[in-house]
Design an enzyme around this catalytic site. Structure first.
Site, mmCIF file in Angstrom:
data_model
loop_
_atom_site.group_PDB
_atom_site.id
_atom_site.type_symbol
_atom_site.label_atom_id
_atom_site.label_comp_id
_atom_site.label_asym_id
_atom_site.label_seq_id
_atom_site.Cartn_x
_atom_site.Cartn_y
_atom_site.Cartn_z
ATOM 1 C CB CYS A 43 -1.000 -0.061 1.147
ATOM 2 S SG CYS A 43 -2.485 0.862 0.770
ATOM 3 C CG HIS A 53 -3.690 -3.682 3.120
ATOM 4 N ND1 HIS A 53 -2.765 -3.235 4.034
ATOM 5 C CD2 HIS A 53 -4.277 -2.582 2.602
ATOM 6 C CE1 HIS A 53 -2.800 -1.911 4.080
ATOM 7 N NE2 HIS A 53 -3.713 -1.493 3.221
ATOM 8 C CD GLU A 108 -1.411 -6.412 5.062
ATOM 9 O OE1 GLU A 108 -1.062 -6.666 3.888
ATOM 10 O OE2 GLU A 108 -1.635 -5.249 5.458
HETATM 11 N N1 GLN Z 1 -1.988 6.553 2.945
HETATM 12 C C1 GLN Z 1 -2.071 5.821 1.725
HETATM 13 C C2 GLN Z 1 -3.430 5.965 1.065
HETATM 14 O O1 GLN Z 1 -4.391 6.336 1.697
HETATM 15 C C3 GLN Z 1 -1.739 4.359 1.939
HETATM 16 C C4 GLN Z 1 -2.721 3.652 2.817
HETATM 17 C C5 GLN Z 1 -2.219 2.346 3.324
HETATM 18 O O2 GLN Z 1 -1.005 2.095 3.351
HETATM 19 N N2 GLN Z 1 -3.107 1.529 3.792
HETATM 20 O O3 GLN Z 1 -3.559 5.673 -0.097
#
Ligand code: GLN
Length: 557
Positions: A387, A513, A515
């Site tokens: 992310c 994600h 995970e």
């Molecule tokens: N802050 C970033 C976004 O909102 C990444 C979010 C995250 O790592 N879950 O896109």
């Protein structure tokens, strides 16, 4: 073939102190029942007023776990999914905030027909309805309900009252309470003390709930005499006083509880019939976790909540699964991104076999994460960005390879001239923080022949998201001309989901994600491949060598 019986409810509460591992206890018992052929699900009730965990800082509440249907939940749901190998949903996590929200909406609609709306019965009825929601789907034999907090807390009283009413209404052969308490060992006395457990059960009794089973968290073995004493003072049959001892790995807990016959006792109390449990696969996994045949690999996690590791719970567990899958123990080194910013990457990264740049929000430590990504790219060290970790890898590449000097994300620099990462198109009008991100599972198509495609072994995948910002498509061509490959995209090609650098030993970033989908018995393919790359790197050469190829311009189309 098991004859279907009435749905049974198992309530799990905690006493004495928090963090006793109720989530692990419920997940472990759930697994034992599942291994006996029963259809099991777990629901968590949290006493806070936030409608969901999405608006809470990881410092407050640890990781926010995201379900397929986009619920932002308590991290215990991650344990439920990992142990039971099932997907949970919005229905599996209910907070006080959600209960009040729905009662207040009903009141405004006039549904209560002039009644005075009160905690008892209106709030408790709403809680009872949610507690029975999953039972009513017809999909389960057993619904386990974990009540957050500790008995005696003001906040959890309405949940306790709802539980009490359900137990009396459905009868004890259909609904039971398991109470988890602590047996502290007092060194100077050389004894485990039962008084906190006695007080905790008294508090339960004072609100009308007699625990059916007591699970006692201990550091040491409980003697029969100790169990007898607790039984006598707490009004629980001696066979139903269970030892829940500290384990070397949380995945061993089901095996320890099985030795204590917890699942058998539950079946007896609930008049449930089920086959003997099949646990061989679990025994095998625990053995692989405890005795890694191929040694250790050292993986760095660069993030900003490194002193509070519950913020990265699912990532940590995904590494345990992938470690077992690769016969290694993954040793995690926590790297504070702000320290990298202050001291440079070399100092913290030089002995790693792999680097993961973690998800996150806000600009604190971002420059350190960018430096860490640059280090891994230029030194040819296996890299995995999740992310925000993928976003910083793209920003770094844009700055240092494509020569776009002020490449940035509008999250950190709203007025940047080079918004390589920008606000998710179509979401500009949404300014509320709660539930407004891109959340839940979305499909993604992988480019044939890419590393991602090889890792997943299929062209279409579904992965869970939680972010506001996206790679800006107007930079994609330039990035690809310089050697990055966007190997995973949304099926309409609008959203960049996976990025890799083909000339690198292992360099992959994903906007989602992974995970959240790693399970004990099926490690996530990306974690599995990353740990394998780190293991190979360790086996080949411990020295970080420059990736002379990675900066060469090349066509990747
Ligand atoms: N802050 C970033 C976004 O909102 C990444 C979010 C995250 O790592 N879950 O896109």
């Amino acid at each position: 073939m098991i004859k279907r019986q009435a749905v049974k409810l198992i309530f799990v509460t905690g006493g004495v102190v928090s963090s006793l591992g109720k989530g692990i206890l419920v997940s472990s018992l759930g697994l034992l029942l599942k291994c006996r052929g029963l259809r099991v699900t777990i629901q968590k009730f949290d006493p806070y007023i936030n409608v969901d965990a999405g608006t809470m800082s990881p410092y407050q509440h640890g990781e926010v776990f995201v379900t397929d249907d986009g619920a932002e939940t308590d991290l215990d749901l991650g344990h439920y999914e990992r142990y039971l190998d099932v997907s949970t949903s919005q229905m599996n996590n209910v907070t006080t905030g959600r209960i009040y929200n729905s009662v207040i909406q009903k009141e405004r609609r006039g549904d209560y027909l002039g009644a005075t709306v009160q905690v008892v019965p209106h709030i408790t009825d709403e809680i009872k309805a949610r507690m029975l929601d999953l039972a009513h789907t017809g999909e389960y034999d057993v619904v386990m309900i974990e009540i957050g907090g500790t008995v005696g807390d003001i906040e959890s009283l309405p949940f306790m009252e709802a539980m009490r009413q359900i137990i009396i209404e459905r009868g004890r052969k259909n609904a039971i309470n398991i109470h988890l308490t602590l047996l502290p060992y007092i060194k100077s006395a050389g004894e485990m003390k039962t008084k906190p457990t006695q007080y905790s059960v008294k508090t339960m009794l004072s609100i009308g709930i007699q625990p059916d089973i007591l699970a006692c968290r201990t550091e040491r073995r409980m003697t029969k005499d100790l169990k007898k004493k607790i039984s006598l003072f707490c009004n629980v049959e001696v066979d139903s006083v269970i030892e829940s001892r500290d384990a070397e790995t949380i995945y061993e807990v089901p095996l320890l509880l099985s030795k204590e016959r917890l699942d058998e006792i539950v079946l007896e109390k609930l008049f449930l019939h089920a086959k003997d449990p099949y646990l061989n696969h679990w025994v095998d996994i625990v053995d692989r976790i405890k005795n890694p045949a191929e040694g250790k690999v050292k993986i760095g996690i660069c993030g900003k909540y490194t002193e509070y590791q519950d913020a990265y719970k699912s990532i940590i567990e995904a590494f345990v699964h992938a470690g077992a899958g690769n016969k290694v123990k993954v040793e995690l080194e926590w790297i504070n991104a702000e320290h990298v910013e202050r001291d440079g990457a070399e100092k913290y990264l030089k002995s790693l076999h792999g680097l993961l740049v973690a998800p996150g929000f806000g600009d604190r430590g971002v420059e350190g994460k960018i430096m860490a990504a640059e280090y891994a790219r230029t030194k040819n060290v296996p890299f995995f960005g999740i992310c925000l970790g993928m976003q910083v890898a793209v920003i770094e590449f844009a700055r240092n390879v494509c020569d776009i000097k002020n490449a940035d994300s509008t999250e950190f620099r709203p007025k940047t001239k080079a918004p390589v990462v920008h606000f998710l198109p179509g979401q500009r009008e949404k300014t509320e923080k709660g539930g407004t991100m891109r959340l839940g599972a979305y499909p993604c198509r992988l480019k044939p022949g890419s590393l991602a495609h090889k890792i997943y072994g299929s062209e279409f995948i579904h992965e869970r998201h939680r972010h506001r910002y996206e790679i800006n498509n107007s930079f994609v061509e330039d990035l690809e001309l310089n050697g990055m490959l966007f190997s995973g995209k949304s099926p309409d090609n609008h959203l960049m989901e996976i990025v890799e650098i083909p000339n690198h030993r292992f360099f992959i970033g994903c906007q989602f994600h992974p995970e959240y989908r790693s399970r004990v018995t099926t490690p996530h393919p990306l974690f599995q491949a990353f740990v394998k790359a780190a293991r190979n790197f360790r086996n080949e050469n411990q020295v970080h060598i420059p990736a002379e190829q990675a900066v060469l311009k090349q066509e990747n189309k």
